[in-house]
Design an enzyme around this catalytic site. Structure first.
Site, PDB file in Angstrom:
ATOM      1  N   ARG A  38     -27.581  42.045  37.309  1.00 10.67           N
ATOM      2  CA  ARG A  38     -27.659  43.483  37.540  1.00 10.67           C
ATOM      3  C   ARG A  38     -26.381  44.005  38.175  1.00 10.67           C
ATOM      4  NH1 ARG A  38     -26.003  43.090  41.972  1.00 10.67           N
ATOM      5  NH2 ARG A  38     -27.073  42.477  43.887  1.00 10.67           N
ATOM      6  N   GLU A  44     -26.789  50.314  48.850  1.00  7.66           N
ATOM      7  CA  GLU A  44     -26.407  48.946  49.217  1.00  7.66           C
ATOM      8  C   GLU A  44     -26.968  48.586  50.585  1.00  7.66           C
ATOM      9  OE1 GLU A  44     -25.833  46.843  46.818  1.00  7.66           O
ATOM     10  OE2 GLU A  44     -24.104  48.028  46.193  1.00  7.66           O
ATOM     11  N   HIS A  45     -27.627  47.445  50.625  1.00  7.06           N
ATOM     12  CA  HIS A  45     -28.251  46.932  51.857  1.00  7.06           C
ATOM     13  C   HIS A  45     -29.327  47.878  52.380  1.00  7.06           C
ATOM     14  CE1 HIS A  45     -25.671  43.364  52.597  1.00  7.06           C
ATOM     15  NE2 HIS A  45     -24.845  44.053  51.818  1.00  7.06           N
ATOM     16  N   ASP A  47     -32.411  47.863  50.614  1.00  5.89           N
ATOM     17  CA  ASP A  47     -33.715  47.330  50.158  1.00  5.89           C
ATOM     18  C   ASP A  47     -34.504  46.629  51.246  1.00  5.89           C
ATOM     19  OD1 ASP A  47     -31.967  45.123  50.107  1.00  5.89           O
ATOM     20  OD2 ASP A  47     -32.541  44.446  48.091  1.00  5.89           O
ATOM     21  N   GLY A 143     -21.572  39.016  42.941  1.00  9.13           N
ATOM     22  CA  GLY A 143     -22.372  40.179  43.323  1.00  9.13           C
ATOM     23  C   GLY A 143     -23.121  40.789  42.156  1.00  9.13           C
ATOM     24  N   SER A 146     -26.576  36.616  39.723  1.00  9.39           N
ATOM     25  CA  SER A 146     -26.902  35.490  38.848  1.00  9.39           C
ATOM     26  C   SER A 146     -27.981  34.632  39.507  1.00  9.39           C
ATOM     27  CB  SER A 146     -25.655  34.662  38.564  1.00  9.39           C
ATOM     28  OG  SER A 146     -25.050  34.260  39.759  1.00  9.39           O
ATOM     29  N   ASP A 195     -32.919  42.625  43.536  1.00  7.09           N
ATOM     30  CA  ASP A 195     -32.390  41.819  42.441  1.00  7.09           C
ATOM     31  C   ASP A 195     -33.488  41.264  41.538  1.00  7.09           C
ATOM     32  OD1 ASP A 195     -30.164  42.379  43.898  1.00  7.09           O
ATOM     33  OD2 ASP A 195     -29.979  40.377  44.770  1.00  7.09           O
ATOM     34  N   LYS A 239     -22.691  31.558  48.139  1.00  9.44           N
ATOM     35  CA  LYS A 239     -23.743  31.441  49.150  1.00  9.44           C
ATOM     36  C   LYS A 239     -23.556  30.165  49.968  1.00  9.44           C
ATOM     37  CE  LYS A 239     -26.659  34.929  47.801  1.00  9.44           C
ATOM     38  NZ  LYS A 239     -26.690  35.167  46.369  1.00  9.44           N
TER      39      LYS A 239
HETATM   40  C1  GLA Z   1     -27.951  41.046  47.840  1.00 14.28           C
HETATM   41  C2  GLA Z   1     -29.433  40.938  48.133  1.00 14.28           C
HETATM   42  C3  GLA Z   1     -30.140  42.262  47.802  1.00 14.28           C
HETATM   43  C4  GLA Z   1     -29.449  43.427  48.486  1.00 14.28           C
HETATM   44  C5  GLA Z   1     -27.944  43.410  48.195  1.00 14.28           C
HETATM   45  C6  GLA Z   1     -27.187  44.482  48.942  1.00 14.28           C
HETATM   46  O1  GLA Z   1     -27.762  41.192  46.456  1.00 14.28           O
HETATM   47  O2  GLA Z   1     -30.021  39.907  47.380  1.00 14.28           O
HETATM   48  O3  GLA Z   1     -31.482  42.182  48.155  1.00 14.28           O
HETATM   49  O4  GLA Z   1     -29.703  43.405  49.865  1.00 14.28           O
HETATM   50  O5  GLA Z   1     -27.371  42.152  48.521  1.00 14.28           O
HETATM   51  O6  GLA Z   1     -27.565  45.751  48.530  1.00 14.28           O
END
Ligand code: GLA
Length: 477
Positions: A38, A44-45, A47, A143, A146, A195, A239
């Site tokens: 996606r 951003e951040h 969720d 980002g 995957s 995601d 990660k």
């Molecule tokens: C990662 C996390 C998501 C979200 C984004 C930032 O992709 O898996 O849940 O927090 O960072 O928006």
């Protein structure tokens, strides 16, 4: 078996998977599945704070051919030899591989489903395993999610080989997305549910507004005359344990900020207010007029970073208790206090404003205000950089060049600390945009001389969510 059209669109991918599979396994009747990555347009951040996001599933995915096994073993191989074979047993508590191992994403899905069915009092003793061969074309550690695509894909395969149909209705998909968001914490991240939800429920031609707690989705059509272009900063947002701590610091700071606000608002109103997440700050939940909430909340923090002791004193707790409640990693260890302290005001400001920007963006898109949408993307980027501090030099340069090259809006996308940018570009400018970014960023700034930059910068089509076709194995199940 017949191959879904999208599965073979990039020439021989299906064949490659089947050949790799047959060289290792004897299974002949194969199911086939895919789960897309996606790109997040804005939000951003937000969720994990219970505020909305606005991503789209992309036309890059992880695909797999698979077959059920009669025993409880799961064996995973990959067409890319970088990802070595992994094999594990379905058992009550599945031990993880070391941090960052690709097999952990499959273990996360299986463990999550086992826990889920056990909670529903379904017998899990007869669940059987599978053997699967994967092939991915989502840039990894960039980002574009995957890893969640892999979690979703493994979950679908596990469900299919066990003849479980959780994912076949809209309600089921929402439930599955929700449970997989929690399940992915198995790998050590404390992410939210964006995601997994978008990988399962993306819609071709649409971005999808996703709300959380409860999970809800609302697709919004993307304009035909604009393109979404992704560009990789080439800074890996892998990660590793260190990267996990960088990411996880943000959810921890947000939980601490929410705890301070809960205390402040409760003291002010003389009753306990139900605030666990920053997204709980709304009139509906607190039964207090919105204006009043913001007057109190906006004044609740000082700019200077907080030490744990100060936060504990505000909450009327011992620091050990505050650390235990809000700063734990999944393995139970305590997240170390950052030397500069916790930046509660800055994180609060970003999250609340970013949630509002998502609402405004959906509206802008729906009313055809593309430039308004682009401006919101730019503002989101600035907030990610200045308040959430998840940008880096390369992303800054890339965003700046993208805007100079004609993007209506450009920003970092995903977790940050590297990875990709997303730009909104008018269709008839895409070619010159891409050319300009290649010259100015990849060739000049990064000093790369690749012959083809197609894997680093590319327009994305909004794609449908994950799919599975088990026709080939139906007879066996
Ligand atoms: C990662 C996390 C998501 C979200 C984004 C930032 O992709 O898996 O849940 O927090 O960072 O928006």
């Amino acid at each position: 078996m017949s191959v879904p059209e999208d599965m073979d669109r990039d020439g021989g991918r299906h064949r490659k998977m089947v050949e790799t599979h047959s060289a290792r396994f004897h299974s002949r009747e194969l199911g086939i599945a895919r789960a897309p990555g996606r790109v997040n347009l804005i939000g951003e951040h937000t969720d994990y704070n219970g505020l909305p996001v606005f991503p789209m599933a992309v036309d890059r995915d992880i695909a797999a051919v698979f077959a059920p096994r009669k025993d409880r073993q799961i064996i995973l191989i990959n067409t890319d030899p970088v990802f070595a074979e992994r094999s594990f047993q379905i058992e009550e508590s599945i031990p993880s591989y070391s941090t960052g191992d690709w097999g952990n994403y499959c273990k996360a899905a299986v463990q999550g489903l086992l826990d889920f069915f056990r909670q529903k009092r379904r017998s899990v003793d007869r669940f059987r395993g599978f053997e699967a061969t994967f092939d991915g074309n989502i840039p990894s550690a960039a980002g574009m999610s995957s890893s969640s695509a892999l979690v979703v894909l493994c979950a679908l395969i596990f469900l299919a080989v066990n003849d479980l149909d959780l994912h076949t209705t809209v309600e089921g998909k929402l439930e599955l997305a929700d449970l997989l968001a929690g399940a992915e914490h198995y790998v050590g991240t404390q992410g939210g549910g964006m995601d997994q939800a978008i990988s399962l429920m993306g819609r071709s031609g649409h971005a999808v507004k996703i709300d959380f707690f409860p999970l809800q989705i609302r697709p919004a059509p993307l304009p035909d005359d604009y393109s979404i272009v992704v560009a990789d900063s080439t800074v890996k947002a892998a990660k590793t344990a260190e990267a996990l701590d960088k990411y996880n610091r943000r959810p921890i700071e947000c939980r601490l900020a929410a705890a301070v606000l809960k205390k402040t608002l409760s003291d002010r109103f003389g009753r306990e207010v139900p605030v666990a997440l920053l997204g709980d700050l709304n009139e509906h939940r607190l039964a207090v007029p919105e204006g009043e909430i913001w007057t109190i909340a906006d004044a609740a923090f000082h700019e200077h970073p907080y030490h744990l002791e100060e936060i504990a004193a505000i909450l009327g707790q011992k620091p050990e208790k505050t650390a235990h409640l809000y700063c734990q990693r999944r393995d139970g260890t305590i997240f170390p206090q950052p030397t500069e302290g916790f930046k509660l005001q800055q994180r609060y400001r970003h999250v609340i404003d970013e949630g509002r920007r998502v609402e405004q963006s959906v509206q802008a898109l729906e009313t055809g205000d593309i430039h308004g949408f682009g401006r919101l993307m730019n503002r989101s980027h600035e907030s990610c950089r200045d308040l959430y501090e998840i940008s880096c030099q390369e992303l800054e340069r890339l965003v700046q060049i993208s805007r100079e090259a004609g993007a209506v809006g450009s920003r970092l996308t995903g977790a940050g600390f590297g990875g990709c940018t997303v730009s909104l570009v008018e269709n008839n400018r895409v070619e010159s945009f891409v050319e300009h970014v290649i010259q100015a960023f990849y060739r000049h700034y990064l000093k790369r001389d690749d012959r083809d930059f197609g894997s680093l910068i590319f327009p994305c089509r909004a794609a449908d969510g994950a799919s599975i076709d088990r026709a080939g194995i139906r007879a066996e199940i």
